[in-house]
Design a protein around this motif. Sequence first.
Motif: not given
Length: 313
Positions: A294-297, A303-304, A308-309
Amino acid sequence: MAELIFLDLEWNTTFYRNKSGERVPFHELLEVAAMKVEQSTGAMLDSFHSYIHPKASRRIEGRTYRLLPYEREELRSLLAGAPGFLDLGPMFLHWCGPDPVFVEWGNNDVEVLLDNFAFHRLSFDADWKCEYFDLQYMYQKLVEGSLGCQPSLEKAVTELGLDTDLDFHSAWNDTYYTIMVYQAMLDRFEDLTMFHRPPRHKGVPPLWELELGRYDTRWACKNRREVAHPACPLCGRTLLAGRWMRTGPAEQVLRCKCPEHRRLYMAVTVEKDGGQWTGKAALYKEAGPIAERYRKAVRKMQENSRKKEKAVG
């Protein structure tokens, strides 16, 4: 002549307070079915079957009624006239003999059986020992050739083209179906020998789990009330739900919060079954690898989002 004892149990999950005053789950047996089978031929030799009058459970949980193929009044009547485990347990041990070799679909039933002996403080003879095999694992290795999603007994019976005239999720019927699968494997594989699942580190078991049924789409099972509005299995309070995260092709995890028991994790797993999907939900307090996935997801999503920002800026 080597004998195998095919075993299937049905139980009701209740909670009791241990010596520390903590509420802990207990799977109290409601039905036990077993059949002695000749290992080399699959021939049925003897059988044992009984319902069990529950002592620890104040009531039968709704999910137990939904899982078992009985109407509520029918099940209550069957259990009301049944022996308690204090009488049933020693009778079953005597029937099994001193060195039973059990076969089950999955790897829970023998452990639940032994937990019921411990809960009722029933002891074994000093030289008593048992061995047990997981036919589900053998089926995955030999027939499916894959250790992906664990197939249900109904799926295995259907894939092998066996008759399905009896209801599933009855201990007696499921024991019979498991023997049918074993007999089909004997016909398919010459010199079939029993083998164990390789030992592995066993994580903390869930506090609560539920078979969610069959659905037309992959994640429709998340609409079930028990999943959409989860409750803490330790105190019954409604959980404050966070965000669902996709942690694998067949798993989604929800991080929840209980006012009393703090953080819990709900994992929903799905499996393709013909043209439909079957789902299972489980709630964990000490989630271990599930919490790490869960934490990895979450980190990957963050990060994604940052990428994008930057791209927009």
